[in-house]
Design a protein around this motif. Structure first.
Motif, PDB file in Angstrom:
ATOM      1  N   LEU A 170     104.954  82.093  84.392  1.00  0.00           N
ATOM      2  CA  LEU A 170     105.979  81.861  83.380  1.00  0.00           C
ATOM      3  C   LEU A 170     105.381  80.900  82.366  1.00  0.00           C
ATOM      4  O   LEU A 170     104.921  79.815  82.729  1.00  0.00           O
ATOM      5  CB  LEU A 170     107.239  81.242  83.996  1.00  0.00           C
ATOM      6  CG  LEU A 170     108.311  80.792  83.001  1.00  0.00           C
ATOM      7  CD1 LEU A 170     108.971  81.999  82.329  1.00  0.00           C
ATOM      8  CD2 LEU A 170     109.359  79.931  83.695  1.00  0.00           C
ATOM      9  N   LEU A 171     105.375  81.301  81.097  1.00  0.00           N
ATOM     10  CA  LEU A 171     104.889  80.444  80.019  1.00  0.00           C
ATOM     11  C   LEU A 171     106.088  79.766  79.387  1.00  0.00           C
ATOM     12  O   LEU A 171     107.036  80.434  78.948  1.00  0.00           O
ATOM     13  CB  LEU A 171     104.144  81.279  78.981  1.00  0.00           C
ATOM     14  CG  LEU A 171     103.731  80.573  77.683  1.00  0.00           C
ATOM     15  CD1 LEU A 171     102.838  79.372  77.946  1.00  0.00           C
ATOM     16  CD2 LEU A 171     103.052  81.565  76.756  1.00  0.00           C
ATOM     17  N   ARG A 193     105.921  86.468  80.657  1.00  0.00           N
ATOM     18  CA  ARG A 193     107.307  86.076  80.398  1.00  0.00           C
ATOM     19  C   ARG A 193     107.256  84.698  79.756  1.00  0.00           C
ATOM     20  O   ARG A 193     106.595  83.788  80.271  1.00  0.00           O
ATOM     21  CB  ARG A 193     108.106  86.028  81.704  1.00  0.00           C
ATOM     22  CG  ARG A 193     109.547  85.623  81.482  1.00  0.00           C
ATOM     23  CD  ARG A 193     110.328  85.597  82.766  1.00  0.00           C
ATOM     24  NE  ARG A 193     111.714  85.247  82.503  1.00  0.00           N
ATOM     25  CZ  ARG A 193     112.580  84.950  83.438  1.00  0.00           C
ATOM     26  NH1 ARG A 193     112.226  84.976  84.717  1.00  0.00           N
ATOM     27  NH2 ARG A 193     113.825  84.632  83.112  1.00  0.00           N
ATOM     28  N   THR A 194     107.942  84.547  78.614  1.00  0.00           N
ATOM     29  CA  THR A 194     107.820  83.328  77.832  1.00  0.00           C
ATOM     30  C   THR A 194     109.189  82.783  77.449  1.00  0.00           C
ATOM     31  O   THR A 194     110.051  83.526  76.981  1.00  0.00           O
ATOM     32  CB  THR A 194     106.998  83.596  76.553  1.00  0.00           C
ATOM     33  OG1 THR A 194     105.718  84.111  76.927  1.00  0.00           O
ATOM     34  CG2 THR A 194     106.818  82.339  75.728  1.00  0.00           C
ATOM     35  N   LEU A 195     109.354  81.478  77.626  1.00  0.00           N
ATOM     36  CA  LEU A 195     110.528  80.753  77.154  1.00  0.00           C
ATOM     37  C   LEU A 195     110.068  79.804  76.059  1.00  0.00           C
ATOM     38  O   LEU A 195     109.034  79.145  76.203  1.00  0.00           O
ATOM     39  CB  LEU A 195     111.176  79.960  78.289  1.00  0.00           C
ATOM     40  CG  LEU A 195     111.625  80.761  79.508  1.00  0.00           C
ATOM     41  CD1 LEU A 195     112.197  79.834  80.572  1.00  0.00           C
ATOM     42  CD2 LEU A 195     112.637  81.822  79.123  1.00  0.00           C
ATOM     43  N   THR A 239     105.539  86.055  70.691  1.00  0.00           N
ATOM     44  CA  THR A 239     105.438  86.019  72.151  1.00  0.00           C
ATOM     45  C   THR A 239     106.478  86.906  72.826  1.00  0.00           C
ATOM     46  O   THR A 239     106.443  87.050  74.050  1.00  0.00           O
ATOM     47  CB  THR A 239     105.634  84.588  72.691  1.00  0.00           C
ATOM     48  OG1 THR A 239     106.955  84.147  72.376  1.00  0.00           O
ATOM     49  CG2 THR A 239     104.595  83.626  72.127  1.00  0.00           C
ATOM     50  N   ALA A 240     107.402  87.473  72.041  1.00  0.00           N
ATOM     51  CA  ALA A 240     108.566  88.175  72.615  1.00  0.00           C
ATOM     52  C   ALA A 240     109.296  87.230  73.558  1.00  0.00           C
ATOM     53  O   ALA A 240     109.831  87.621  74.584  1.00  0.00           O
ATOM     54  CB  ALA A 240     108.160  89.469  73.310  1.00  0.00           C
ATOM     55  N   GLY A 241     109.300  85.951  73.165  1.00  0.00           N
ATOM     56  CA  GLY A 241     109.902  84.907  73.999  1.00  0.00           C
ATOM     57  C   GLY A 241     111.406  84.840  73.888  1.00  0.00           C
ATOM     58  O   GLY A 241     112.020  85.424  72.994  1.00  0.00           O
ATOM     59  N   THR A 242     111.991  84.086  74.809  1.00  0.00           N
ATOM     60  CA  THR A 242     113.420  83.855  74.866  1.00  0.00           C
ATOM     61  C   THR A 242     113.685  82.389  74.542  1.00  0.00           C
ATOM     62  O   THR A 242     113.047  81.513  75.152  1.00  0.00           O
ATOM     63  CB  THR A 242     113.942  84.152  76.288  1.00  0.00           C
ATOM     64  OG1 THR A 242     113.623  85.504  76.616  1.00  0.00           O
ATOM     65  CG2 THR A 242     115.439  83.935  76.385  1.00  0.00           C
ATOM     66  N   PRO A 243     114.590  82.091  73.602  1.00  0.00           N
ATOM     67  CA  PRO A 243     114.911  80.692  73.340  1.00  0.00           C
ATOM     68  C   PRO A 243     115.584  80.073  74.564  1.00  0.00           C
ATOM     69  O   PRO A 243     116.408  80.736  75.210  1.00  0.00           O
ATOM     70  CB  PRO A 243     115.858  80.728  72.149  1.00  0.00           C
ATOM     71  CG  PRO A 243     116.154  82.153  71.866  1.00  0.00           C
ATOM     72  CD  PRO A 243     115.358  83.008  72.783  1.00  0.00           C
ATOM     73  N   ALA A 244     115.226  78.835  74.867  1.00  0.00           N
ATOM     74  CA  ALA A 244     115.794  78.182  76.053  1.00  0.00           C
ATOM     75  C   ALA A 244     115.788  76.673  75.883  1.00  0.00           C
ATOM     76  O   ALA A 244     114.903  76.122  75.233  1.00  0.00           O
ATOM     77  CB  ALA A 244     114.981  78.567  77.286  1.00  0.00           C
TER      78      ALA A 244
END
Length: 162
Positions: free
Chosen positions: A66-67, A119-121, A154-159
């Motif tokens: 997990l990044l 998987r990136t946050l 990154t196709a990341g998710t804000p968190a």
């Protein structure tokens, strides 16, 4: 002089993604005179606030990488983050785990340019800055970008990670 293969991979990934810096120009990896292994060192070298540094932290989340791209101004709340993403164990990855999944050394892990997507946050605290800086594949390489660009490239998710 040819750039380090990690730096070339990051720049290629930035170019392919059409990544932009805070002024809307193409994002370019820059090499600093010295390695910057901490957010404070990177901020000092760049003349920016420590919160503008996007630390790329790799965690072992139930044996899956997990990044987490977090603002240099705070630490990740691993227990809270684990609960929010539904994993039973979230811990800092070993140097070997990091290199296996990113191809990059701790202290130089970029948000992209890895052998496979991770998987990136992306820390929502980074959105407070018009421009942020991330590692470029080796400890002396960095590149400018924005919170919105990090999410896109990154196709990341804000968190909320702290």
């Amino acid at each position: 002089m040819q750039p380090h293969p990690n730096v070339r991979a990051v720049q290629d990934a930035l170019d392919e993604a059409g990544a932009l810096d805070g002024a809307g120009r193409p994002s370019t990896v820059r090499l600093l005179p010295d390695a910057v292994h901490t957010a404070a060192a990177a901020a000092e070298a760049l003349g920016v606030e420590v919160g503008q540094i996007a630390n790329s932290l790799i965690f072992d989340a139930d044996d899956t990488p997990l990044l987490v791209l977090t603002s240099g101004a705070h630490r990740v709340d691993t227990a809270g983050l684990a609960a929010s993403i539904g994993v039973t164990r979230l811990r800092r990855a070993t140097p070997e785990f990091v290199r296996t999944h990113t191809g990059q050394p701790i202290g130089g892990v970029a948000p992209l340019g890895h052998p496979r997507p991770l998987r990136t946050l992306v820390d929502t605290a980074l959105s407070a800055y018009p421009e942020i800086w991330a590692a470029g594949g080796v400890p002396q390489a960095v590149f400018p970008t924005t919170h919105a660009e990090l999410l896109q490239i990154t196709a990341g998710t804000p968190a909320e990670v702290a």
